[in-house]
Design an enzyme around this catalytic site. Structure first.
Site, PDB file in Angstrom:
ATOM      1  CG  ASP A 137      59.944 -36.270   9.090  1.00 16.98           C
ATOM      2  OD1 ASP A 137      58.856 -36.590   9.573  1.00 16.98           O
ATOM      3  OD2 ASP A 137      60.175 -35.133   8.619  1.00 16.98           O
TER       4      ASP A 137
HETATM    5  C1  GLC Z   1      58.178 -32.455   9.136  1.00 14.07           C
HETATM    6  C2  GLC Z   1      57.195 -33.539   8.805  1.00 14.07           C
HETATM    7  C3  GLC Z   1      57.287 -34.024   7.398  1.00 14.07           C
HETATM    8  C4  GLC Z   1      57.687 -32.875   6.496  1.00 14.07           C
HETATM    9  C5  GLC Z   1      59.094 -32.463   6.867  1.00 14.07           C
HETATM   10  C6  GLC Z   1      59.550 -31.231   6.078  1.00 14.07           C
HETATM   11  O1  GLC Z   1      58.614 -32.496  10.448  1.00 14.07           O
HETATM   12  O2  GLC Z   1      57.125 -34.644   9.692  1.00 14.07           O
HETATM   13  O3  GLC Z   1      55.998 -34.554   7.028  1.00 14.07           O
HETATM   14  O4  GLC Z   1      57.628 -33.276   5.131  1.00 14.07           O
HETATM   15  O5  GLC Z   1      59.244 -32.223   8.250  1.00 14.07           O
HETATM   16  O6  GLC Z   1      58.816 -30.127   6.453  1.00 14.07           O
END
Ligand code: GLC
Length: 742
Positions: free
Chosen positions: A288
């Protein structure tokens, strides 16, 4: 070669490169000039994705391998960070290897529709929330859902979707429940797996997230989830196991939180032991955004790619660790192999997306269809619904901006509304904590349905005025909302902004009151006895108001059933207060407001949702699997085939209107399992004309029958008698039978 020959060649080359940069620089890498593949044996489509990946890895330099295992930074997510010229403006970007014909990867947020359309003045269809879509219990709808996302990302020229959230609703106040598929791991896993298959069917790479136990937003980057392995495999992890087996996703996104002391993105047990060994996952583990916390430990424990990439663990430090031997070259090759094989498998190398124009009309129709299958009729006293001509000659529409639109979910799942926020139009994309309404107006759709009726609106801010309008109308429809978003949880199950008082005032003024709920997750309803109708609309997507009107006026018979339990109030929950929220003021980005803490999920273990309520003998407000219809159904004749482990029964439509019944089958394991709850084992949408009967034969899902044996590290089928029941919901299973396992 003479100087002049070299010079001519160089200048020709620099003209080509210059042209490419000037003319195609803004196009994503994969839409640029085609490389000469005659010298690239990995372009042979007769080879398997793994064989092709091996051939590429063999050709790559160390720097090229390092380039693939991290992104290029926060880019468009964090202005004014630099945005790579070849990126297509998604949440993350991995540079491609042009000399080898490997395109870059644009990792695009797309939980409920493609995110960040406004950034490039694009269009994206807002689908119903995935929790809403899960109320259809329909794998085909889920596949359509993912196909819309994949279709539209391809039209943008984007080759990867990072949707596929499948965290089960362990915490009903979780701010991201709207992005997931409910509390039962088999149902959530089946629907999310089919959704991601739909994405993949469009030759767009797919993803399953947030692996694992990222079940609340409060303290999400510091919370340490505790859960024994048996309960873990039989609950949260089961949803991942089922969805990954169905979707075979390109990637799995590891989550921010810790599990049993290690961050998920450097957790050997989660990544290497379970995901890659037990689940035999062939794709790559992407972090993430900002969830990487080390170089060597992450690489050795199973992380394959750092996103968004400027945390600097998998660029120079990883190269140094490989050169120094702390990370074997073979491990780096495996990381790159997983990415490459997924690119070949999804078709993004052989069939790179070429920009076209999104078809908004097709998307809206698809969204409306899914919404019509997902809206749940929770209460219908005195058959107040469907609206009859008499009642619909004067309708009061109250609250929740129902004059202009329907609510959508926030955070990285936020889709940009065409024309801007219908409740507050202004230029540009959506702010992180804005409550964005989409231009699907209940008021306008109701007026279209009843052109001769008086359909009037009050915004609900003035409760007395709303009550007055209700009093002067034949029927009052109150729209209530529960805005939810990534980064924060609901503090309670109660509707915010004093909406309970609005409902009570309106229902006092007019007993013919119907409540329509636009929510991200289960909510409490203290007014439930005072109203005649309750309709669960979730965040219904761009076709939501049309779908709602069709249902309220009877053109469509509601068929949706709850994928989550609605508790009466917080006292019924395993954790009456959201863990970590004790003493923390509610508000956006609670993730950053708490110090590290443990959340001990062993208190409920695998007893998530209806299993908790059953095992603790609590009666919820509305049970898992519940939903009413405008017709009635009768179940009969349950039999079980012990050899095939299938069930057979009959459903009959005993009413006067065609309808679709979601018939459910549950199983209680033998006493040796020591479980005082049943499990969902099968279900089927059964479409029936008035008076029609249909016989249904369903296989019992094998993972609903087994327990996880941690000593053997595998699923075990216990011998003995399994109580099989079937019916319309988890709390209404009139049919009984027994499965015998030797
Ligand atoms: C965020 C989310 C994830 C997302 C990523 C990119 O914090 O937890 O679901 O795809 O960052 O935006």
């Amino acid at each position: 070669m003479s100087f002049w020959q070299q010079f001519k060649r160089f200048s020709a080359l620099s003209i080509v490169v210059g042209f490419a940069v000037v003319s195609f620089g803004s196009l994503p890498a994969h839409a640029q000039a085609k490389p000469d593949t005659s010298k690239m044996p990995w372009m042979n489509k007769a080879l398997s994705p793994d064989e092709r990946a091996d051939l590429v890895v063999h050709e790559m330099t160390l720097d090229e391998k390092i380039q693939m295992v991290h992104g290029t930074g926060w880019g468009v997510l964090r202005p004014p960070d630099p945005v790579p010229a070849k990126s297509n403006f998604a949440a993350g970007y991995m540079e491609g290897i042009e000399r080898l014909g490997i395109p870059g990867i644009d990792l695009a947020d797309s939980a409920v529709g493609a995110r960040m359309a406004a950034y490039q003045s694009r269009y994206a269809t807002l689908l119903p929330s995935t929790l809403g879509a899960a109320s259809s219990w329909d794998p085909d709808s889920a596949f359509l859902y993912g196909s819309v996302i994949g279709r539209e990302l391809r039209a943008w020229g984007t080759n990867m979707s990072i949707g596929g959230g499948v965290n089960i609703t362990r915490e009903p106040r979780n701010g991201r429940n709207f992005e997931y598929a409910g509390e039962d791991p088999i149902l959530a896993g089946t629907l999310t797996g089919n959704l991601e298959k739909g994405v993949f069917s469009q030759h767009v790479m797919s993803d399953i997230k947030h692996y694992a136990l990222n079940d609340q937003e409060t303290g999400r980057t510091v919370v340490n989830a505790l859960l024994d392995k048996k309960a873990l495999r039989e609950s949260d992890m089961l949803a991942f196991e089922v969805s990954i087996a169905i979707a075979e996703p390109s990637a799995v996104m590891c989550s921010y939180n810790l599990y049993e002391g290690d961050h998920a993105c450097e957790n050997d047990y989660l990544l290497n032991e379970v995901l890659k060994k037990d689940f035999k996952f062939k794709g790559w583990v992407v972090s993430d955004w900002g969830a990487t916390h080390s170089t060597v430990k992450s690489a050795l424990n199973g992380l394959d790619q750092e996103m968004p990439g400027d945390e600097n663990y998998f660029n120079a430090p990883l190269k140094k660790a490989v050169e120094g031997g702390q990370v074997p070259t073979a491990r780096l090759d495996d990381m790159v192999h997983r990415i490459l094989r997924s690119m070949f498998a999804a078709g993004v190398v052989d069939d790179p997306p070429v920009r076209t124009v999104v078809d908004p009309f097709r998307g809206r129709d698809n969204a409306q269809h899914i919404a019509e299958e997902s809206i749940v009729l929770l209460k219908n006293s005195d058959h107040i619904l469907p609206l009859k001509a008499s009642a619909s000659n004067s309708i009061a529409i109250i609250g929740s901006h129902a004059d202009v639109g329907v609510l959508s979910g926030g955070g990285s799942a936020q889709v940009d509304a065409p024309g801007g926020n219908a409740a507050d139009p202004k230029a540009g994309g959506s702010g992180w904590t804005e409550h964005i309404y989409f231009p699907s107006s209940p008021l306008k759709n109701f007026q279209a349905h009843s052109p001769h009726a008086s359909v009037r609106y009050a915004n609900g801010a003035d409760v007395a005025a709303a009550a007055q309008l209700a009093k002067s109308s034949a029927v009052a429809i109150v729209f209530v909302n529960q805005p939810m978003q990534e980064g924060m949880d609901a503090v309670t199950l109660s509707l915010p902004d004093n909406q309970d008082a609005l409902v009570e005032a309106v229902s006092k003024a007019n007993p013919n009151t119907i409540v329509v709920i636009e929510n991200g997750g289960p909510v409490s309803m203290p007014w439930i006895q005072q109203v005649k109708g309750v309709v669960e609309m979730w965040y219904p997507g761009i076709g939501g108001a049309q779908a709602l009107a069709n249902i309220l006026f009877g053109d469509v018979n509601p068929s949706g059933k709850l994928p989550v339990t609605f508790a009466k109030d917080e006292s019924q929950l395993p954790h009456p207060v959201v863990p970590g929220l004790e003493g923390v003021p509610p508000g956006p980005n609670q993730e950053h407001k708490v110090a590290p803490f443990d959340v001990n999920y062993n208190s409920e273990g695998a007893r998530v949702g209806y299993k908790w309520f059953e095992s603790t003998n609590k009666q919820p407000l509305f049970p898992f699997g519940f939903g009413l219809s405008y017709t009635t159904y009768v179940y009969s004749g349950l039999t079980v085939d012990d050899a095939k482990r299938t069930v057979h029964f009959t459903v009959r439509n005993t009413g006067k209107q065609e309808g679709t019944e979601i018939a459910q089958v549950y199983v209680a394991l033998p006493a040796a399992a020591k479980e005082n709850y049943k499990r969902l084992a099968a279900w089927q949408r059964v479409k029936l004309a008035p008076g029609e009967s249909k016989e249904v034969t369903l296989p019992l899902h094998p993972l609903s029958l087994t327990v996880f044996n941690t000593d053997q590290n595998g699923w075990q089928l216990l011998s003995g008698e399994y109580n099989v029941t079937a019916g319309p919901s988890s709390s209404d299973t009139p049919l009984k039978a027994t499965l015998h396992v030797q």
